[in-house]
Design a protein around this motif. Structure first.
Motif, PDB file in Angstrom:
ATOM      1  N   PRO A   3      -0.183   1.814  11.431  1.00  0.00           N
ATOM      2  CA  PRO A   3      -1.216   1.776  10.062  1.00  0.00           C
ATOM      3  C   PRO A   3      -0.359   0.784   9.199  1.00  0.00           C
ATOM      4  O   PRO A   3       1.106   0.516   9.306  1.00  0.00           O
ATOM      5  N   VAL A   4      -0.988  -0.072   8.361  1.00  0.00           N
ATOM      6  CA  VAL A   4      -0.322  -0.610   7.163  1.00  0.00           C
ATOM      7  C   VAL A   4       0.654   0.153   6.341  1.00  0.00           C
ATOM      8  O   VAL A   4       1.535  -0.145   5.737  1.00  0.00           O
ATOM      9  N   ASN A   5      -0.122   1.451   6.044  1.00  0.00           N
ATOM     10  CA  ASN A   5       0.366   2.386   5.465  1.00  0.00           C
ATOM     11  C   ASN A   5      -0.006   3.854   5.705  1.00  0.00           C
ATOM     12  O   ASN A   5      -1.166   3.682   6.268  1.00  0.00           O
ATOM     13  N   ASP A   6       0.685   4.771   5.473  1.00  0.00           N
ATOM     14  CA  ASP A   6       0.240   6.046   5.839  1.00  0.00           C
ATOM     15  C   ASP A   6       0.719   7.071   4.859  1.00  0.00           C
ATOM     16  O   ASP A   6       1.926   7.551   4.866  1.00  0.00           O
ATOM     17  N   LEU A   7       0.021   7.408   3.763  1.00  0.00           N
ATOM     18  CA  LEU A   7       0.304   8.337   2.738  1.00  0.00           C
ATOM     19  C   LEU A   7       0.481   9.710   3.131  1.00  0.00           C
ATOM     20  O   LEU A   7       1.442  10.591   2.475  1.00  0.00           O
ATOM     21  N   THR A   8      -0.136  10.284   4.332  1.00  0.00           N
ATOM     22  CA  THR A   8       0.168  11.566   4.822  1.00  0.00           C
ATOM     23  C   THR A   8       1.508  11.655   5.069  1.00  0.00           C
ATOM     24  O   THR A   8       2.230  12.819   4.898  1.00  0.00           O
ATOM     25  N   ARG A   9       2.137  10.760   6.063  1.00  0.00           N
ATOM     26  CA  ARG A   9       3.547  10.592   6.304  1.00  0.00           C
ATOM     27  C   ARG A   9       4.442  10.458   5.143  1.00  0.00           C
ATOM     28  O   ARG A   9       5.574  11.437   4.793  1.00  0.00           O
ATOM     29  N   HIS A  10       3.802  10.207   4.088  1.00  0.00           N
ATOM     30  CA  HIS A  10       4.947   9.657   2.990  1.00  0.00           C
ATOM     31  C   HIS A  10       5.035  10.940   1.922  1.00  0.00           C
ATOM     32  O   HIS A  10       6.191  11.376   1.773  1.00  0.00           O
ATOM     33  N   VAL A  11       3.819  11.683   1.842  1.00  0.00           N
ATOM     34  CA  VAL A  11       3.866  12.997   0.921  1.00  0.00           C
ATOM     35  C   VAL A  11       4.269  14.006   1.427  1.00  0.00           C
ATOM     36  O   VAL A  11       4.601  15.283   1.009  1.00  0.00           O
ATOM     37  N   GLY A  12       4.047  14.162   3.088  1.00  0.00           N
ATOM     38  CA  GLY A  12       4.394  15.215   3.811  1.00  0.00           C
ATOM     39  C   GLY A  12       5.506  16.203   3.333  1.00  0.00           C
ATOM     40  O   GLY A  12       5.738  17.175   3.331  1.00  0.00           O
ATOM     41  N   PRO A  13       6.829  15.489   3.543  1.00  0.00           N
ATOM     42  CA  PRO A  13       8.163  16.103   3.179  1.00  0.00           C
ATOM     43  C   PRO A  13       8.124  16.614   1.925  1.00  0.00           C
ATOM     44  O   PRO A  13       9.208  17.533   1.713  1.00  0.00           O
ATOM     45  N   LEU A  14       7.508  16.039   0.881  1.00  0.00           N
ATOM     46  CA  LEU A  14       7.461  16.562  -0.380  1.00  0.00           C
ATOM     47  C   LEU A  14       6.444  17.664  -0.467  1.00  0.00           C
ATOM     48  O   LEU A  14       6.341  18.144  -2.025  1.00  0.00           O
ATOM     49  N   ARG A  15       5.584  18.203   0.392  1.00  0.00           N
ATOM     50  CA  ARG A  15       4.587  18.888   0.033  1.00  0.00           C
ATOM     51  C   ARG A  15       4.901  20.305  -0.904  1.00  0.00           C
ATOM     52  O   ARG A  15       4.058  20.653  -1.836  1.00  0.00           O
ATOM     53  N   GLN A  16       6.086  21.105  -0.407  1.00  0.00           N
ATOM     54  CA  GLN A  16       6.241  22.240  -1.144  1.00  0.00           C
ATOM     55  C   GLN A  16       6.628  21.919  -2.596  1.00  0.00           C
ATOM     56  O   GLN A  16       6.252  22.755  -3.399  1.00  0.00           O
ATOM     57  N   TYR A 186      -0.710   3.872  -8.471  1.00  0.00           N
ATOM     58  CA  TYR A 186      -1.730   4.025  -7.547  1.00  0.00           C
ATOM     59  C   TYR A 186      -0.890   4.826  -6.522  1.00  0.00           C
ATOM     60  O   TYR A 186       0.133   4.134  -5.982  1.00  0.00           O
ATOM     61  N   PRO A 187      -1.619   5.491  -5.684  1.00  0.00           N
ATOM     62  CA  PRO A 187      -1.029   6.364  -4.357  1.00  0.00           C
ATOM     63  C   PRO A 187      -0.159   5.176  -3.449  1.00  0.00           C
ATOM     64  O   PRO A 187       0.815   5.665  -2.876  1.00  0.00           O
ATOM     65  N   THR A 188      -0.750   3.903  -3.116  1.00  0.00           N
ATOM     66  CA  THR A 188      -0.069   3.119  -2.234  1.00  0.00           C
ATOM     67  C   THR A 188       1.155   2.350  -2.798  1.00  0.00           C
ATOM     68  O   THR A 188       1.736   1.970  -1.851  1.00  0.00           O
ATOM     69  N   LYS A 189       1.224   2.418  -4.133  1.00  0.00           N
ATOM     70  CA  LYS A 189       2.547   1.601  -4.729  1.00  0.00           C
ATOM     71  C   LYS A 189       3.976   2.399  -4.286  1.00  0.00           C
ATOM     72  O   LYS A 189       4.024   3.480  -3.742  1.00  0.00           O
ATOM     73  N   ASN A 190       5.149   1.473  -4.503  1.00  0.00           N
ATOM     74  CA  ASN A 190       6.355   2.119  -3.969  1.00  0.00           C
ATOM     75  C   ASN A 190       6.535   3.510  -4.972  1.00  0.00           C
ATOM     76  O   ASN A 190       7.143   4.391  -4.154  1.00  0.00           O
ATOM     77  N   LEU A 191       6.280   3.643  -5.994  1.00  0.00           N
ATOM     78  CA  LEU A 191       6.384   4.844  -6.909  1.00  0.00           C
ATOM     79  C   LEU A 191       4.860   5.191  -6.970  1.00  0.00           C
ATOM     80  O   LEU A 191       4.316   4.737  -8.012  1.00  0.00           O
ATOM     81  N   GLY A 192       4.128   5.910  -6.110  1.00  0.00           N
ATOM     82  CA  GLY A 192       2.873   6.232  -6.593  1.00  0.00           C
ATOM     83  C   GLY A 192       2.553   7.778  -6.583  1.00  0.00           C
ATOM     84  O   GLY A 192       3.284   8.686  -6.100  1.00  0.00           O
ATOM     85  N   ALA A 193       1.680   8.202  -7.566  1.00  0.00           N
ATOM     86  CA  ALA A 193       1.079   9.311  -7.896  1.00  0.00           C
ATOM     87  C   ALA A 193       0.098   9.887  -6.653  1.00  0.00           C
ATOM     88  O   ALA A 193      -0.153   9.205  -5.812  1.00  0.00           O
ATOM     89  N   LEU A 194      -0.499  11.121  -6.895  1.00  0.00           N
ATOM     90  CA  LEU A 194      -1.437  11.447  -5.950  1.00  0.00           C
ATOM     91  C   LEU A 194      -2.855  11.281  -6.615  1.00  0.00           C
ATOM     92  O   LEU A 194      -3.750  12.069  -6.516  1.00  0.00           O
ATOM     93  N   GLY A 195      -2.875  10.329  -7.326  1.00  0.00           N
ATOM     94  CA  GLY A 195      -4.266  10.014  -7.873  1.00  0.00           C
ATOM     95  C   GLY A 195      -3.924   8.830  -8.822  1.00  0.00           C
ATOM     96  O   GLY A 195      -2.883   8.022  -8.469  1.00  0.00           O
ATOM     97  N   ASP A 196      -4.659   8.269  -9.552  1.00  0.00           N
ATOM     98  CA  ASP A 196      -4.446   7.142 -10.676  1.00  0.00           C
ATOM     99  C   ASP A 196      -3.363   7.531 -11.762  1.00  0.00           C
ATOM    100  O   ASP A 196      -3.188   8.566 -12.054  1.00  0.00           O
ATOM    101  N   GLY A 197      -2.753   6.371 -12.199  1.00  0.00           N
ATOM    102  CA  GLY A 197      -1.737   6.642 -13.260  1.00  0.00           C
ATOM    103  C   GLY A 197      -1.151   5.149 -13.423  1.00  0.00           C
ATOM    104  O   GLY A 197      -1.127   4.298 -12.561  1.00  0.00           O
TER     105      GLY A 197
END
Length: 366
Positions: A3-16, A186-197
């Motif tokens: 994929p071009v990007n994968d937010l599931t992989r990105h935030v997965g380690p931070l889930r807790q 925005y979630p795809t940014k290098n520093l992205g939230a889990l929604g808009d900001g």
């Protein structure tokens, strides 16, 4: 598919951690303009090397409120590039201003200082501001652009939506060069939230104060409206809490993005694919963008080999229907050539070495 990007992989380690801070926000009963927003604003200001950061609802609002805080209004012009997705134009139009366009440098795809100077020297109505976009996470030539703009008394707005953490050779970070700077989370940014900001950054306390009022209806005090152009645009406590968790990880994520970009630039050797030069900290690897005269053919070939790609951005602002209707759009030869040839390859911190090799092999097999 790579994929071009994968937010599931990105935030997965931070889930807790993210679950924990979400629970803390819920338990606090404070959801808007509370201590977590203030904490993030302070931490991000320190990170960027500026005095003030004001959290807002999204990156486009950041641009609009920054322009309004500078006094941009109906009848004004705002200088900008035309290869950055029309976000700057959207903000200018919302203020009642008219975008005026500057061509870009072919090597960086960012604003050409010589073209900006030509515009400022020749224009009958001097722009009220210039928006400089750090495209794909690559710093524009800020020392030269600021020098040109300030020689003509035009304030500089940095569009840092793709450049969180980029650092110039002088050690300064994106967001610390202009009169004011705008960020998207925005979630795809290098520093992205889990929604808009979004956020507005500046060293000018008066400017920051105007943005703070504008983000909440133009209030000088509760229910007292004294500043025209205000709106409801606030970074909420939940997104601020998430961003506080992610900010300490940003430099590491950027370093990994640069590793992937360097591997691509050294490994892709196909004669019909132009790769960007290997870069240092002035580039955050937000997007890894190659160029090809046969973009359609390259993209179809990659899809057959299960490698995703996207185009950032296919249509110059000057050729968008909404702008073409206004008439008087300039010819921008470098911009138009780039819009017809750019292609973004997969690039995100969690991309593994096997996937990186697959992308390189697919490109070279074309």
């Amino acid at each position: 598919m790579v994929p071009v990007n994968d937010l599931t992989r990105h935030v997965g380690p931070l889930r807790q951690q993210l679950n924990d801070v979400a629970g803390q926000v819920i338990a606090s009963g404070c959801f808007v303009l509370g201590p977590r927003t203030s904490a993030f604003e302070s931490a991000f200001a320190s990170y960027c090397g500026v005095e003030e950061v004001v959290g807002v609802a999204n990156g486009t609002d950041a641009l609009e409120l920054a322009l309004r805080a500078l006094g941009v209004a109906r009848g004004h012009a705002v200088a900008m590039v035309a290869n950055a997705g029309m976000y700057g134009a959207t903000a200018a139009l919302a203020c009642g201003a008219t975008p005026c366009y500057v061509d870009v440098e072919a090597s960086s795809a960012t604003m050409d200082p010589a073209c900006l100077e030509r515009l400022l020297r020749q224009t009958g109505t001097r722009p009220a501001a210039v928006i400089v976009t750090h495209l794909y996470g690559r710093l524009a030539d800020m020392p030269r652009l600021c020098e040109v703009a300030r020689a003509y008394g035009v304030p500089v707005v940095e569009d840092c939506a793709q450049a969180h953490g980029a650092r110039g050779k002088d050690g300064r970070r994106a967001g610390s060069y202009g009169d004011v700077a705008c960020f998207s989370f925005y979630p795809t940014k290098n520093l992205g939230a889990l929604g808009d900001g979004g956020a507005v950054a500046t060293n000018d306390p008066a400017l920051a104060g105007r943005v703070r009022r504008l983000r909440q209806y133009g209030w000088s005090a509760k229910y007292r409206n004294e500043l025209a152009g205000g709106r409801n645009s606030r970074l909420d406590e939940l997104q601020a809490a998430f961003l506080c968790v992610m900010l300490p990880l940003l430099d590491g994520w950027n370093a990994r993005r640069r590793e992937i970009a360097e591997a691509y630039s050294r490994g892709i050797v196909h004669p019909r694919i132009q790769v960007p030069a290997v870069a240092g900290e002035e580039y955050t690897g937000h997007l890894y963008v190659v160029r090809s005269a046969d973009r359609v053919g390259l993209q179809a070939h990659l899809a057959r080999l299960n490698v995703a790609s996207e185009v950032h951005y296919p249509i110059a602002d000057t050729q968008q229907t909404v702008m073409a209707r206004m008439g008087g759009m300039p010819a921008l030869p470098v911009t138009e050539a780039l819009c017809g040839s750019v292609l973004s390859l997969p690039c995100f911190p969690e991309l593994d070495e096997v996937e990186v090799a697959r992308v390189i092999e697919a490109c070279n097999a074309w």
